[in-house]
Design a protein around this motif. Structure first.
Motif, PDB file in Angstrom:
ATOM      1  N   LEU A  61       0.854  -1.195   0.000  1.00  0.00           N
ATOM      2  CA  LEU A  61       0.000   0.000   0.000  1.00  0.00           C
ATOM      3  C   LEU A  61       0.887   1.242   0.000  1.00  0.00           C
ATOM      4  O   LEU A  61       2.054   1.169   0.382  1.00  0.00           O
ATOM      5  N   THR A  62       0.342   2.383  -0.405  1.00  0.00           N
ATOM      6  CA  THR A  62       1.165   3.596  -0.372  1.00  0.00           C
ATOM      7  C   THR A  62       1.225   4.129   1.051  1.00  0.00           C
ATOM      8  O   THR A  62       0.349   3.876   1.873  1.00  0.00           O
ATOM      9  N   TYR A  63       2.267   4.866   1.343  1.00  0.00           N
ATOM     10  CA  TYR A  63       2.451   5.486   2.654  1.00  0.00           C
ATOM     11  C   TYR A  63       2.849   6.930   2.371  1.00  0.00           C
ATOM     12  O   TYR A  63       3.736   7.183   1.553  1.00  0.00           O
ATOM     13  N   THR A  64       2.176   7.900   2.995  1.00  0.00           N
ATOM     14  CA  THR A  64       2.459   9.298   2.670  1.00  0.00           C
ATOM     15  C   THR A  64       2.950  10.068   3.893  1.00  0.00           C
ATOM     16  O   THR A  64       2.161  10.476   4.731  1.00  0.00           O
ATOM     17  N   GLY A  65       4.253  10.255   3.983  1.00  0.00           N
ATOM     18  CA  GLY A  65       4.836  11.041   5.073  1.00  0.00           C
ATOM     19  C   GLY A  65       5.451  12.329   4.530  1.00  0.00           C
ATOM     20  O   GLY A  65       5.439  12.568   3.324  1.00  0.00           O
ATOM     21  N   VAL A  66       5.946  13.163   5.433  1.00  0.00           N
ATOM     22  CA  VAL A  66       6.648  14.385   5.008  1.00  0.00           C
ATOM     23  C   VAL A  66       8.057  14.365   5.606  1.00  0.00           C
ATOM     24  O   VAL A  66       8.292  13.746   6.636  1.00  0.00           O
ATOM     25  N   ASP A  67       8.981  15.054   4.930  1.00  0.00           N
ATOM     26  CA  ASP A  67      10.329  15.249   5.480  1.00  0.00           C
ATOM     27  C   ASP A  67      10.547  16.737   5.701  1.00  0.00           C
ATOM     28  O   ASP A  67      10.046  17.556   4.921  1.00  0.00           O
ATOM     29  N   ARG A  71      14.210  24.612   8.094  1.00  0.00           N
ATOM     30  CA  ARG A  71      13.727  24.964   9.422  1.00  0.00           C
ATOM     31  C   ARG A  71      14.296  26.334   9.716  1.00  0.00           C
ATOM     32  O   ARG A  71      15.506  26.529   9.688  1.00  0.00           O
ATOM     33  N   LEU A  72      13.439  27.324   9.940  1.00  0.00           N
ATOM     34  CA  LEU A  72      13.908  28.673  10.251  1.00  0.00           C
ATOM     35  C   LEU A  72      13.440  29.028  11.644  1.00  0.00           C
ATOM     36  O   LEU A  72      12.251  28.918  11.941  1.00  0.00           O
ATOM     37  N   VAL A  73      14.366  29.470  12.506  1.00  0.00           N
ATOM     38  CA  VAL A  73      13.969  29.836  13.866  1.00  0.00           C
ATOM     39  C   VAL A  73      14.022  31.346  14.005  1.00  0.00           C
ATOM     40  O   VAL A  73      15.020  31.970  13.636  1.00  0.00           O
ATOM     41  N   SER A  74      12.947  31.926  14.522  1.00  0.00           N
ATOM     42  CA  SER A  74      12.923  33.369  14.725  1.00  0.00           C
ATOM     43  C   SER A  74      13.737  33.725  15.956  1.00  0.00           C
ATOM     44  O   SER A  74      13.439  33.263  17.053  1.00  0.00           O
ATOM     45  N   PRO A  75      14.774  34.573  15.795  1.00  0.00           N
ATOM     46  CA  PRO A  75      15.551  34.977  16.963  1.00  0.00           C
ATOM     47  C   PRO A  75      14.692  35.834  17.895  1.00  0.00           C
ATOM     48  O   PRO A  75      14.962  35.938  19.085  1.00  0.00           O
ATOM     49  N   LYS A  76      13.630  36.421  17.342  1.00  0.00           N
ATOM     50  CA  LYS A  76      12.801  37.364  18.099  1.00  0.00           C
ATOM     51  C   LYS A  76      11.939  36.651  19.140  1.00  0.00           C
ATOM     52  O   LYS A  76      11.925  37.004  20.299  1.00  0.00           O
ATOM     53  N   ASP A  77      11.208  35.606  18.704  1.00  0.00           N
ATOM     54  CA  ASP A  77      10.250  34.985  19.639  1.00  0.00           C
ATOM     55  C   ASP A  77      10.303  33.455  19.647  1.00  0.00           C
ATOM     56  O   ASP A  77       9.444  32.823  20.261  1.00  0.00           O
ATOM     57  N   GLY A  78      11.291  32.865  18.984  1.00  0.00           N
ATOM     58  CA  GLY A  78      11.434  31.410  19.037  1.00  0.00           C
ATOM     59  C   GLY A  78      10.494  30.649  18.115  1.00  0.00           C
ATOM     60  O   GLY A  78      10.520  29.416  18.072  1.00  0.00           O
ATOM     61  N   THR A  79       9.672  31.372  17.358  1.00  0.00           N
ATOM     62  CA  THR A  79       8.786  30.717  16.393  1.00  0.00           C
ATOM     63  C   THR A  79       9.626  29.932  15.382  1.00  0.00           C
ATOM     64  O   THR A  79      10.673  30.401  14.939  1.00  0.00           O
ATOM     65  N   VAL A  80       9.164  28.712  15.053  1.00  0.00           N
ATOM     66  CA  VAL A  80       9.922  27.909  14.086  1.00  0.00           C
ATOM     67  C   VAL A  80       9.070  27.714  12.835  1.00  0.00           C
ATOM     68  O   VAL A  80       7.918  27.280  12.916  1.00  0.00           O
ATOM     69  N   LYS A  81       9.646  28.054  11.712  1.00  0.00           N
ATOM     70  CA  LYS A  81       8.935  27.869  10.451  1.00  0.00           C
ATOM     71  C   LYS A  81       9.507  26.638   9.763  1.00  0.00           C
ATOM     72  O   LYS A  81      10.726  26.509   9.623  1.00  0.00           O
ATOM     73  N   TYR A  82       8.637  25.728   9.367  1.00  0.00           N
ATOM     74  CA  TYR A  82       9.086  24.505   8.711  1.00  0.00           C
ATOM     75  C   TYR A  82       8.667  24.507   7.250  1.00  0.00           C
ATOM     76  O   TYR A  82       7.556  24.931   6.913  1.00  0.00           O
ATOM     77  N   LEU A  83       9.560  24.036   6.416  1.00  0.00           N
ATOM     78  CA  LEU A  83       9.202  23.751   5.042  1.00  0.00           C
ATOM     79  C   LEU A  83       9.292  22.233   4.913  1.00  0.00           C
ATOM     80  O   LEU A  83      10.334  21.638   5.189  1.00  0.00           O
ATOM     81  N   PHE A  84       8.167  21.596   4.556  1.00  0.00           N
ATOM     82  CA  PHE A  84       8.129  20.137   4.434  1.00  0.00           C
ATOM     83  C   PHE A  84       8.152  19.734   2.967  1.00  0.00           C
ATOM     84  O   PHE A  84       7.512  20.385   2.133  1.00  0.00           O
ATOM     85  N   ARG A  85       8.850  18.623   2.690  1.00  0.00           N
ATOM     86  CA  ARG A  85       8.807  18.066   1.338  1.00  0.00           C
ATOM     87  C   ARG A  85       7.920  16.830   1.346  1.00  0.00           C
ATOM     88  O   ARG A  85       8.057  15.964   2.210  1.00  0.00           O
ATOM     89  N   LEU A  86       7.009  16.770   0.387  1.00  0.00           N
ATOM     90  CA  LEU A  86       6.123  15.606   0.253  1.00  0.00           C
ATOM     91  C   LEU A  86       6.783  14.566  -0.650  1.00  0.00           C
ATOM     92  O   LEU A  86       7.743  14.882  -1.359  1.00  0.00           O
ATOM     93  N   HIS A  87       6.236  13.353  -0.662  1.00  0.00           N
ATOM     94  CA  HIS A  87       6.890  12.271  -1.414  1.00  0.00           C
ATOM     95  C   HIS A  87       6.987  12.572  -2.906  1.00  0.00           C
ATOM     96  O   HIS A  87       7.866  12.070  -3.590  1.00  0.00           O
ATOM     97  N   ASP A  88       6.097  13.443  -3.430  1.00  0.00           N
ATOM     98  CA  ASP A  88       6.146  13.766  -4.862  1.00  0.00           C
ATOM     99  C   ASP A  88       6.939  15.047  -5.136  1.00  0.00           C
ATOM    100  O   ASP A  88       6.878  15.613  -6.221  1.00  0.00           O
ATOM    101  N   GLY A  89       7.648  15.550  -4.111  1.00  0.00           N
ATOM    102  CA  GLY A  89       8.501  16.723  -4.311  1.00  0.00           C
ATOM    103  C   GLY A  89       7.819  18.049  -4.010  1.00  0.00           C
ATOM    104  O   GLY A  89       8.472  19.082  -3.943  1.00  0.00           O
ATOM    105  N   ASN A  90       6.484  18.034  -3.854  1.00  0.00           N
ATOM    106  CA  ASN A  90       5.793  19.279  -3.516  1.00  0.00           C
ATOM    107  C   ASN A  90       6.230  19.778  -2.149  1.00  0.00           C
ATOM    108  O   ASN A  90       6.632  18.995  -1.290  1.00  0.00           O
ATOM    109  N   LEU A  91       6.113  21.102  -1.958  1.00  0.00           N
ATOM    110  CA  LEU A  91       6.507  21.716  -0.685  1.00  0.00           C
ATOM    111  C   LEU A  91       5.292  22.320   0.015  1.00  0.00           C
ATOM    112  O   LEU A  91       4.428  22.918  -0.639  1.00  0.00           O
ATOM    113  N   ILE A  92       5.249  22.164   1.328  1.00  0.00           N
ATOM    114  CA  ILE A  92       4.211  22.825   2.134  1.00  0.00           C
ATOM    115  C   ILE A  92       4.882  23.406   3.390  1.00  0.00           C
ATOM    116  O   ILE A  92       6.021  23.081   3.686  1.00  0.00           O
TER     117      ILE A  92
END
Ligand code: SAH
Length: 354
Positions: A61-67, A71-92
């Motif tokens: 069966l197919t399995y759909t995870g993200v990698d 990862r960007l961390v804000s020095p101002k308030d510690g907020t972390v922004k993630y860019l995820f790659r999907l198995h088909d190369g798309n980014l979210i």
């Protein structure tokens, strides 16, 4: 938009997994064991109490995870922004915001968005595809794991908001599945009380949520006090005008006993006047609701400007004087392109991620 053709293994709900296992002649308790592994983000080969032949079958069966791609961390308030790659190369994108009471993770539900809101970066290139529930769950698990590296003792993700790229109710089936998976007692077990679903106002879908077992906090992106302004900003308002959105929100609140949140991005000269506040207060009378004000994050591609924080607070005070509960949302991660769709867009414009 590409449709989802094959349900991935980690998007199955427990009853569906039990049905599949019964077709395979496997006992129901095995389905539960596999379900527990899947909710922890484990692949079939990591399921140590499952026999090799059954693992091989699951591997078909197919399995759909993200990698995690960036990862960007804000020095101002510690907020972390993630860019995820999907198995088909798309980014979210996803954003982890740290508060005193816990950490809120904002996740995406689609690659891009079809709703066409005039101020939003996520919709500039339309919707590429829906995410599967397993991909949404994988966003949560990836961040949980990434954050546990810093602090192994505490749950990293305590609250979730579906406010990243995409319109959750335009991907209704997988959004509802995801809410079941992420709140299941067998898994990461985040209570629906700690989850918000944000929608541009697909009224018919809002109405069916409670019967489908959803009782999360509903956030409705209103951004306007009347149809004229709303339609100029949000094309969806032509399909679902304000009175329909408001009556669906009211019905949701009555059925679930939850207070509805209205998101209102303040745009200079468009929806920020004293009359706008007065009209908004009339529309929201007799509703168990709260208004979340946010100065619009200027998106380069669009010709709309935010207001100053002082002006946002002035608008807020007006609403409060009119007996509407309101707050100005804290701005988090503005130094790392915290706003919806901005990071993905910049990375795509740079020519992608190597
Ligand atoms: N499609 C859903 C959820 C994703 S957008 C929705 O419309 O609610 C998440 C929130 O960010 C929405 O309230 C959206 O209107 C808001 N938003 C999008 N672009 C923005 C911007 N440039 N500045 C401030 N808020 C923005």
């Amino acid at each position: 938009m590409q449709s989802i053709d094959k349900l991935s293994l980690n998007s199955y709900t427990l009853p569906e997994l039990k049905e599949l296992f019964s077709e395979w002649g496997e006992p129901a308790y095995r389905a539960k064991q596999v379900y527990e592994w899947l909710l922890k983000g484990k692949m079939p080969d990591e399921m140590t109490n499952i026999s090799k032949p059954l693992r091989a079958r699951l591997n078909e069966l197919t399995y759909t995870g993200v990698d995690i791609e960036r990862r960007l961390v804000s020095p101002k308030d510690g907020t972390v922004k993630y860019l995820f790659r999907l198995h088909d190369g798309n980014l979210i994108e996803g954003v982890l915001m740290k508060y005193k009471y816990g950490n809120t993770l904002c996740i995406s539900t689609q690659v891009g968005c079809n709703m066409g809101c005039a101020f939003c970066a996520s919709t500039l290139s339309g919707c590429v595809r829906n995410l599967q529930a397993g991909e949404m769950l994988s966003e949560v698990l990836a961040v949980e794991k990434d954050t546990q590296k810093d602090d192994g003792k505490h749950r990293a993700v305590t609250n979730i908001v579906l406010m990243g790229s995409g319109e959750p109710l335009d991907n209704y089936d997988h959004t509802v599945r995801f809410l079941k998976l992420v709140s299941a007692a067998e898994g990461i077990n985040i209570s629906q009380r700690n989850i918000s679903v944000s929608t541009c106002g697909l009224a018919d879908k809002i109405r069916t949520l409670p019967d489908d077992g959803v009782h999360v906090t509903l956030s409705v992106s209103l951004h306007a006090p009347n149809d004229e302004i709303r339609s100029s900003l949000m094309p969806v308002n032509r399909a679902y005008p304000m009175h329909e959105v408001l009556s669906a929100a009211k019905e949701y609140s009555e059925k679930t006993g939850r207070r509805v949140v209205f998101e209102y991005a303040l745009i200079r000269g468009v929806n920020d006047s004293a009359e706008n506040a007065l009209e908004l207060s009339h529309r929201l009378r007799n509703m168990n609701c709260h208004v979340n004000l946010i100065p619009l994050n200027t998106v380069k591609e669009r010709n709309l400007c935010g207001v100053s924080r002082e002006d946002a607070h002035r608008f807020c005070r007006r609403l409060e004087e009119l007996n509407i509960s309101a707050t100005v949302r804290r701005e988090m991660g503005s130094d790392i392109e915290g706003a919806c769709g901005q990071l993905r867009r910049r990375v795509m414009n740079e020519g992608g991620v190597e």
